[in-house]
Design a protein around this motif. Structure first.
Motif, PDB file in Angstrom:
ATOM      1  N   SER A   1      53.159  44.222  50.801  1.00 14.18           N
ATOM      2  CA  SER A   1      51.922  43.478  51.074  1.00 14.18           C
ATOM      3  C   SER A   1      50.796  43.948  50.168  1.00 14.18           C
ATOM      4  CB  SER A   1      51.518  43.636  52.546  1.00 14.18           C
ATOM      5  OG  SER A   1      52.384  42.922  53.396  1.00 14.18           O
ATOM      6  N   ALA A   2      50.700  45.254  49.976  1.00  7.88           N
ATOM      7  CA  ALA A   2      49.667  45.786  49.082  1.00  7.88           C
ATOM      8  C   ALA A   2      49.881  45.293  47.657  1.00  7.88           C
ATOM      9  CB  ALA A   2      49.662  47.309  49.134  1.00  7.88           C
ATOM     10  N   MET A   3      51.132  45.247  47.218  1.00  7.38           N
ATOM     11  CA  MET A   3      51.423  44.793  45.859  1.00  7.38           C
ATOM     12  C   MET A   3      51.176  43.293  45.711  1.00  7.38           C
ATOM     13  SD  MET A   3      54.687  47.134  44.668  1.00  7.38           S
ATOM     14  CE  MET A   3      55.642  46.976  46.169  1.00  7.38           C
ATOM     15  N   LYS A   4      51.499  42.515  46.754  1.00  4.49           N
ATOM     16  CA  LYS A   4      51.228  41.077  46.694  1.00  4.49           C
ATOM     17  C   LYS A   4      49.728  40.808  46.642  1.00  4.49           C
ATOM     18  CE  LYS A   4      55.376  39.140  48.883  1.00  4.49           C
ATOM     19  NZ  LYS A   4      55.900  38.399  50.068  1.00  4.49           N
ATOM     20  N   ALA A   5      48.950  41.677  47.252  1.00  6.06           N
ATOM     21  CA  ALA A   5      47.498  41.526  47.191  1.00  6.06           C
ATOM     22  C   ALA A   5      46.995  41.611  45.760  1.00  6.06           C
ATOM     23  CB  ALA A   5      46.820  42.577  48.061  1.00  6.06           C
ATOM     24  N   ASN A   6      47.701  42.374  44.927  1.00  4.98           N
ATOM     25  CA  ASN A   6      47.302  42.508  43.520  1.00  4.98           C
ATOM     26  C   ASN A   6      47.299  41.175  42.787  1.00  4.98           C
ATOM     27  OD1 ASN A   6      46.965  45.292  43.636  1.00  4.98           O
ATOM     28  ND2 ASN A   6      49.077  45.722  43.022  1.00  4.98           N
ATOM     29  N   ALA A   7      48.126  40.237  43.257  1.00  6.13           N
ATOM     30  CA  ALA A   7      48.216  38.937  42.592  1.00  6.13           C
ATOM     31  C   ALA A   7      47.082  37.994  42.991  1.00  6.13           C
ATOM     32  CB  ALA A   7      49.564  38.289  42.912  1.00  6.13           C
ATOM     33  N   LEU A   8      46.287  38.396  43.978  1.00  3.48           N
ATOM     34  CA  LEU A   8      45.179  37.556  44.441  1.00  3.48           C
ATOM     35  C   LEU A   8      43.889  37.955  43.727  1.00  3.48           C
ATOM     36  CD1 LEU A   8      45.812  37.618  48.315  1.00  3.48           C
ATOM     37  CD2 LEU A   8      46.699  35.993  46.626  1.00  3.48           C
ATOM     38  N   PRO A   9      42.983  37.021  43.515  1.00  5.60           N
ATOM     39  CA  PRO A   9      41.714  37.337  42.845  1.00  5.60           C
ATOM     40  C   PRO A   9      40.707  37.959  43.809  1.00  5.60           C
ATOM     41  CG  PRO A   9      41.789  35.000  43.357  1.00  5.60           C
ATOM     42  CD  PRO A   9      43.127  35.564  43.769  1.00  5.60           C
TER      43      PRO A   9
END
Length: 284
Positions: A188-196
């Motif tokens: 989840s933390a890594m997927k957050a990286n893909a969000l602006p």
């Protein structure tokens, strides 16, 4: 790791503190999330909301004895703070911004409660508005299990629309939701990286009296959750700081529910003491 204080310093020249505001707007999802209890972070939940100006004055008096000089973000925190017509929200935000000590407004809300009309309206306000979106997890199976009522795709869409409007935006994630292991939390933390996003707020799952999860806990049911100790959770948080994008400000890793509501985990340490633990090396 970029701190939330560093993020705020990019927007304001003075020290900034959040002043929680309760507007008693309720939740469009009906508060049906299995872990959620608004009273855990809004002591006046369920009561008629006090005037915003009165809440701000009470908050400023509280901080006056702690800090010599600072300004404030009026933090519309309780329930879903955009659960009202845009015209009503503009009146509330405007009332908060009329206070000379308020530098801006922070709005906590759900990803399914941010219409484009609202984004267009807040851009016309005289002081900045910051959005915080309750994502909680990037795993749709988890979101269904806790009856969250939205998907990760909803979060991604809403964050993208807010960012495209030129408005600062952050998300909230909960570590330790039922059925999740540490690998899923890191994902989840890594997927957050893909969000602006500009910021991210984590906290550990707290099992609270009066929630469906709390009722199951009291019945002795198996909840399928990781029972973190302060040390094991600190180790996870260190791993999270390693994967979060360096330009994303991390606001916090823990929350603190009132003792009479908290069933588990009862760590008995303050958030500030936990933050000190994060500077210690991991015991191998």
């Amino acid at each position: 790791m970029k701190t939330y204080a560093q993020f705020l310093a990019e927007h304001f020249s003075s020290k900034i503190r959040k002043l929680p505001i309760d507007t008693a707007l309720g939740c469009p999802h009906g508060g049906r999330c299995t872990y959620c209890l608004n009273a855990a972070f809004s002591p006046d939940a369920g009561k008629a909301a006090r005037p915003i100006a009165e809440q701000l004055e009470r908050g400023k008096r509280f901080f006056a004895g702690k800090y010599q000089s600072c300004r404030y973000l009026a933090y519309f925190q309780s329930y879903t703070s955009t659960n009202a017509p845009t015209s009503a929200l503009m009146e509330m935000f405007g009332e908060a911004m009329a206070d000379k000590d308020v530098a801006g407004v922070a709005v906590s809300t759900r990803p399914d409660s941010v219409p484009d009309e609202l984004l267009a309206a807040v851009k016309s306000l005289p002081k900045p508005v910051f959005f915080e979106i309750g994502a909680e997890s990037s795993h749709d199976a988890t979101l269904r299990r806790v009856n969250r009522g939205h998907t990760w795709a909803d979060t991604a869409d809403t964050v993208a629309r807010i960012a495209a409007a030129g408005i600062p935006v952050g998300i909230h994630l909960i570590n330790g939701l039922p059925g999740e292991d540490e690998a899923m939390m890191l994902e989840s933390a890594m997927k957050a990286n893909a969000l602006p996003i500009d910021s991210i707020k984590f906290h550990h799952l707290q099992i609270l009296r009066g929630t469906p999860l709390g009722q199951a806990f009291l019945r002795g049911e198996e909840l399928d959750v990781i029972h973190f100790t302060p040390e094991s959770y600190a180790a996870l948080c260190r791993r999270i700081t390693d994967v979060v994008r360096r330009d994303i400000a991390i606001e916090r890793f823990v929350a603190e529910a009132p003792r009479h509501l908290l069933l588990s985990p009862k760590w008995g340490i303050k958030p500030c003491d936990f933050n000190l633990m994060l500077t210690l090396p991991t015991a191998d």
